[in-house]
Design a protein around this motif. Structure first.
Motif, PDB file in Angstrom:
ATOM      1  N   UNK A  49       0.833  -1.196   0.000  1.00  0.00           N
ATOM      2  CA  UNK A  49       0.000   0.000   0.000  1.00  0.00           C
ATOM      3  C   UNK A  49       0.874   1.255   0.000  1.00  0.00           C
ATOM      4  N   UNK A  52       6.345   3.322   4.330  1.00  0.00           N
ATOM      5  CA  UNK A  52       6.521   4.450   5.249  1.00  0.00           C
ATOM      6  C   UNK A  52       7.999   4.853   5.350  1.00  0.00           C
ATOM      7  N   UNK A  55      10.276   4.043   8.638  1.00  0.00           N
ATOM      8  CA  UNK A  55      10.508   2.599   8.789  1.00  0.00           C
ATOM      9  C   UNK A  55      11.483   2.106   7.722  1.00  0.00           C
ATOM     10  N   UNK A 131      10.983   0.914  19.402  1.00  0.00           N
ATOM     11  CA  UNK A 131       9.847   0.424  18.608  1.00  0.00           C
ATOM     12  C   UNK A 131      10.244   0.313  17.140  1.00  0.00           C
ATOM     13  N   UNK A 135      10.328  -3.009  14.734  1.00  0.00           N
ATOM     14  CA  UNK A 135       9.567  -3.074  13.484  1.00  0.00           C
ATOM     15  C   UNK A 135      10.475  -3.200  12.263  1.00  0.00           C
ATOM     16  N   UNK A 142      10.276 -10.347   7.347  1.00  0.00           N
ATOM     17  CA  UNK A 142       9.171 -10.622   6.429  1.00  0.00           C
ATOM     18  C   UNK A 142       9.600 -10.468   4.968  1.00  0.00           C
TER      19      UNK A 142
ATOM     20  N   UNK B 106       4.179  -8.411  19.574  1.00  0.00           N
ATOM     21  CA  UNK B 106       5.137  -7.310  19.395  1.00  0.00           C
ATOM     22  C   UNK B 106       4.481  -5.951  19.663  1.00  0.00           C
ATOM     23  N   UNK B 112       6.280  -0.428  22.412  1.00  0.00           N
ATOM     24  CA  UNK B 112       5.220  -0.157  21.435  1.00  0.00           C
ATOM     25  C   UNK B 112       3.967   0.339  22.172  1.00  0.00           C
ATOM     26  N   UNK B 171       1.919  -8.400   5.037  1.00  0.00           N
ATOM     27  CA  UNK B 171       2.237  -8.256   6.460  1.00  0.00           C
ATOM     28  C   UNK B 171       3.541  -7.525   6.736  1.00  0.00           C
ATOM     29  N   UNK B 172       4.250  -7.092   5.695  1.00  0.00           N
ATOM     30  CA  UNK B 172       5.551  -6.464   5.895  1.00  0.00           C
ATOM     31  C   UNK B 172       5.529  -4.946   5.818  1.00  0.00           C
ATOM     32  N   UNK B 173       6.662  -4.431   5.390  1.00  0.00           N
ATOM     33  CA  UNK B 173       6.893  -2.988   5.213  1.00  0.00           C
ATOM     34  C   UNK B 173       5.719  -2.254   4.552  1.00  0.00           C
ATOM     35  N   UNK B 177       3.272  -4.323   9.103  1.00  0.00           N
ATOM     36  CA  UNK B 177       4.377  -3.732   9.860  1.00  0.00           C
ATOM     37  C   UNK B 177       4.478  -2.233   9.569  1.00  0.00           C
ATOM     38  N   UNK B 178       4.333  -1.872   8.304  1.00  0.00           N
ATOM     39  CA  UNK B 178       4.347  -0.452   7.938  1.00  0.00           C
ATOM     40  C   UNK B 178       3.221   0.312   8.619  1.00  0.00           C
ATOM     41  N   UNK B 180       1.765  -0.369  11.483  1.00  0.00           N
ATOM     42  CA  UNK B 180       2.087  -0.186  12.908  1.00  0.00           C
ATOM     43  C   UNK B 180       3.110   0.942  13.083  1.00  0.00           C
ATOM     44  N   UNK B 181       4.079   1.005  12.175  1.00  0.00           N
ATOM     45  CA  UNK B 181       5.077   2.091  12.246  1.00  0.00           C
ATOM     46  C   UNK B 181       4.398   3.447  12.076  1.00  0.00           C
ATOM     47  N   UNK B 182       3.479   3.526  11.120  1.00  0.00           N
ATOM     48  CA  UNK B 182       2.757   4.792  10.896  1.00  0.00           C
ATOM     49  C   UNK B 182       1.912   5.155  12.113  1.00  0.00           C
ATOM     50  N   UNK B 184       2.458   4.408  15.290  1.00  0.00           N
ATOM     51  CA  UNK B 184       3.307   4.912  16.370  1.00  0.00           C
ATOM     52  C   UNK B 184       3.787   6.341  16.065  1.00  0.00           C
ATOM     53  N   UNK B 185       4.101   6.575  14.803  1.00  0.00           N
ATOM     54  CA  UNK B 185       4.508   7.937  14.411  1.00  0.00           C
ATOM     55  C   UNK B 185       3.379   8.933  14.623  1.00  0.00           C
ATOM     56  N   UNK B 204      -3.326  -0.571   5.959  1.00  0.00           N
ATOM     57  CA  UNK B 204      -2.061  -1.287   6.126  1.00  0.00           C
ATOM     58  C   UNK B 204      -2.065  -2.115   7.401  1.00  0.00           C
TER      59      UNK B 204
END
Lengths: 321, 321
Positions: A49, A52, A55, A131, A135, A142, B106, B112, B171-173, B177-178, B180-182, B184-185, B204
């Motif tokens: 998608x 980021x 990351x 964090x 990640x 992955x 995680x 996190x 499920x990755x970047x 995972x991406x 979750x990074x967004x 937290x940001x 995502x």
């Protein structure tokens, strides 16, 4: 060149081979760096998608700009034995390196080994934050399987699936991740590990990924079962020698050359063969493993082509960082 | 049953379908639990050196004994549309659930979301320790791809490789995972996310894995491109509705039913559509997404067989935990 009388390389050829080895090691590092940089580009792949920015930057920080790239080198050179070069081998090698790099970023975390320095730079959680380091590791882990399963790595899905399975099995519960778990447990244990337990821990934590690097060459090259098995024995011996060399470096090494803190093992009561056998016996064992590795190469029947891998076994045992 | 007049299920059939749906959801949960328990057995697989007991226990803690198993349900039911049942579908579904469960372990970490409670039990780092929670997550993440690439999942390597690639990419970047990074940001950012940014983040973080669950059915079943695309649209709409429902539950829900702390989103200034649109508009949007999901099912041309998936879309939107 203490093993110059052993294995496929003999006498005066050793110095020439050594130069050849250094050039190939550098070439592998360069190819790996550039493949990883391309794979970790800003443009999302179909099905992603978005990528980021922060990351991605952390993943690049963890994966790029460092290391000997020993595992990719082993994969590339093993594949070359069977005439496999180019994109297939480079992508497969980069996937292994992603696993190696993610494991370093996670192992360095405060909850694990709590290291501030890696390859002479701040560790990922120091350069970013905890964090993001977690990640970035998850993302690289992955992505390794994404890369292997992608048709760009090989036209034959059977080979892609075999690469995925081999890497997953070597790096998970029954391999690298399991080895790290055992290592952390051993630090906290009241009694030290036995020699057998220490060897198993090391085979899991570092050996499995080095071994699978060689297996990748056999899988990509369609090696026959006996040739693959001989190469595998080489990989196992090299992996074991690597770990003893690592422990010796930690015991004797200087931090500037290592790019990380030395003397940690003793400080943390880590399970090492040096603690169990003493330095001299550990060195003997390391040297015997190098001989075994080179002997296994002879058993592949692939002849002089394995000279660079023989040199790699010597290098791994005698390296200074 | 607010959508009973829409989609493939009409009128009085709705209540029957609902009972059928509940039964299927329970069956999927049971099958997933038992498949995961078998996969996470004590015996090492070929190529695994050992399965360290404490790490395995933590992986079982994270993966077993809880959750609605919505993703496995979606994968199993989508596969069933094409006549695929049994071990193939169950192993593929379990792999998705491993990814979901690792991500929860995680995400719950102190670095996190710092949660103490999950599914009514202590989170993994509370029940074990932080290092073990990280490694259990890494182990499950890795194992998911092991399971998919293993010939036991499907005789056709092409299909196994497609499953690996699809799951890795979702499920990755560029997916979970991406996201979750967004997320937290966004918590740390000075200005709130726009609606577009929020939708992308949610697509995502939660949408991608729900969507891929449905895609797994299409891959396993060899669906034609138009049918797979229609199913995919169902998965996307369901994923978006799921996230809005999740946000509504957090805003309104009670902790006992949720098995985790409620009201966290507002407290942490999390990006949600409720914050942007208000509760009423968010509910409207959720309901429209359920209608879109059911419409997409109609476009698969698979008829009444999709009734259970239609019911799943309603369930996801209106669930109380």
């Amino acid at each position: 060149m203490i093993f110059s009388g052993k294995g496929p390389m003999i006498g005066d050829a050793a110095m020439t081979e050594d130069a050849d080895f250094r050039r190939r090691l550098d070439e592998a590092a360069g190819a790996t760096e550039s493949t990883l940089a391309t794979l970790l580009g800003a443009e999302p792949l179909p099905g992603e998608i978005a990528r980021p920015a922060r990351l991605l930057e952390a993943m690049r920080y963890v994966a790029l700009g460092g290391g000997k790239r020993l595992r990719p080198f082993l994969a590339l050179e093993s594949a070359r034995l069977f005439g496999v070069e180019g994109e297939s081998a480079r992508r497969a090698a980069a996937a292994i390196e992603m696993i190696h790099c993610y494991s370093l970023a996670h192992d360095d975390l405060p909850a694990m080994d709590d290291d501030d320095l890696r390859r002479g730079r701040p560790t990922a959680h120091k350069a970013f934050d905890e964090a993001t380091a977690i990640l970035a590791g998850d993302g690289l882990l992955t992505y390794a399987f994404d890369v292997l399963a992608d048709p760009a790595t090989h036209a034959d899905a059977q080979i892609r699936a075999r690469l995925v399975l081999a890497l997953a099995r070597a790096s998970g519960l029954g391999g690298m991740v399991g080895g790290q778990a055992l290592d952390l447990e051993a630090e906290k244990a009241s009694s030290p590990l036995s020699q057998e337990e220490t060897l198993r821990l090391q085979a899991m934590k570092t050996g499995a990924l080095l071994r699978i690097s060689v297996d990748f060459g056999a899988i990509l090259g369609g090696a026959s079962a006996p040739v693959a098995a001989a190469l595998g024995r080489y990989g196992d011996a090299l992996g074991a020698a690597f770990q003893i060399a690592d422990d010796i470096l930690d015991a004797e090494g200087d931090e500037a050359a290592l790019g990380k803190r030395a003397g940690k093992d003793a400080e943390r009561n880590k399970a090492t063969l040096i603690g169990l056998l003493g330095l001299d016996k550990a060195r003997e064992r390391r040297d015997a493993l190098v001989e075994a590795a080179i002997e296994a190469l002879g058993e592949t029947g692939l002849g002089a082509a394995t000279g660079v891998l023989a040199e790699a076994a010597r290098f791994v045992a005698l390296r200074s960082n």
